[in-house]
Design a protein around this motif. Sequence first.
Motif, PDB file in Angstrom:
ATOM      1  N   ARG A  64       0.648  -1.159   0.204  1.00 40.45           N
ATOM      2  CA  ARG A  64      -0.334  -0.431  -0.073  1.00 40.45           C
ATOM      3  C   ARG A  64       1.111   1.067  -0.164  1.00 40.45           C
ATOM      4  N   PHE A  65       1.893   1.027   0.568  1.00 39.65           N
ATOM      5  CA  PHE A  65       2.374   2.477   0.228  1.00 39.65           C
ATOM      6  C   PHE A  65       3.809   2.920  -0.105  1.00 39.65           C
ATOM      7  N   ARG A  67       2.448   2.044  -2.879  1.00 39.63           N
ATOM      8  CA  ARG A  67       1.420   2.423  -4.330  1.00 39.63           C
ATOM      9  C   ARG A  67       1.234   3.603  -4.055  1.00 39.63           C
ATOM     10  N   GLN A  68       0.666   4.131  -3.471  1.00 35.38           N
ATOM     11  CA  GLN A  68       0.607   5.666  -2.862  1.00 35.38           C
ATOM     12  C   GLN A  68       2.291   6.249  -3.378  1.00 35.38           C
ATOM     13  N   VAL A  69       3.354   5.973  -2.994  1.00 35.69           N
ATOM     14  CA  VAL A  69       4.378   6.534  -3.101  1.00 35.69           C
ATOM     15  C   VAL A  69       4.498   6.721  -4.549  1.00 35.69           C
ATOM     16  N   GLU A  71       2.019   6.194  -7.224  1.00 35.08           N
ATOM     17  CA  GLU A  71       1.081   7.320  -7.698  1.00 35.08           C
ATOM     18  C   GLU A  71       1.665   8.898  -7.311  1.00 35.08           C
ATOM     19  N   SER A  72       2.000   9.285  -6.402  1.00 33.10           N
ATOM     20  CA  SER A  72       1.699   9.970  -5.928  1.00 33.10           C
ATOM     21  C   SER A  72       3.868  10.632  -7.086  1.00 33.10           C
ATOM     22  N   SER A  97      -2.824   7.071   6.808  1.00 32.85           N
ATOM     23  CA  SER A  97      -4.175   7.431   5.799  1.00 32.85           C
ATOM     24  C   SER A  97      -3.480   7.167   4.951  1.00 32.85           C
ATOM     25  N   ASN A  98      -3.779   6.176   4.093  1.00 27.99           N
ATOM     26  CA  ASN A  98      -3.745   7.579   2.106  1.00 27.99           C
ATOM     27  C   ASN A  98      -3.605   8.718   2.648  1.00 27.99           C
ATOM     28  N   GLU A  99      -4.346   9.716   2.265  1.00 28.61           N
ATOM     29  CA  GLU A  99      -4.685  11.069   1.714  1.00 28.61           C
ATOM     30  C   GLU A  99      -3.964  11.492   2.970  1.00 28.61           C
ATOM     31  N   LEU A 101      -0.982  10.746   3.220  1.00 30.11           N
ATOM     32  CA  LEU A 101       0.243  10.091   3.162  1.00 30.11           C
ATOM     33  C   LEU A 101       0.601  10.954   1.569  1.00 30.11           C
ATOM     34  N   ARG A 102      -0.407  10.856   0.918  1.00 26.01           N
ATOM     35  CA  ARG A 102      -0.179  12.049  -0.715  1.00 26.01           C
ATOM     36  C   ARG A 102       0.131  13.336  -0.284  1.00 26.01           C
TER      37      ARG A 102
END
Length: 119
Positions: A64-65, A67-69, A71-72, A97-99, A101-102
């Motif tokens: 998850r971490f 994936r978020q990195v 995408e950012s 949370s994802n938000e 982290l972004r």
Amino acid sequence: MSKLAYPRELRLLTPEHFNTVFQQPHRAGSSHLTILARKNTLDHARLGQAVPKKQIKLAVDRNRFKRQVRESFRLRQHDLPAKDYVVIAKKSANDLSNEELRTLLDKLWLRLSRPPRKR
């Protein structure tokens, strides 16, 4: 190819690529993660990630971490200077949370886009 794609050329793949970034990097960080950056000779930014099991235990959380990195980075790649970036996770990154982290990543990308301060 799409303007916001994330092809293989935008990734740090070999230990040599990572070691280059680890030598005299420009840093931006928080209590949750650190981003190291170093100029490259290419005309685009590249991303590498270090998310150790010791810091984030479960594979689903590490993925998850990452994936978020990714995408950012994918969304910001054209705004970033031509540098190699390595994102290093810390234990507390799993609590975001994802938000959150972004938002944190956006702030750190912005900080790394500015020229480094003289010491």
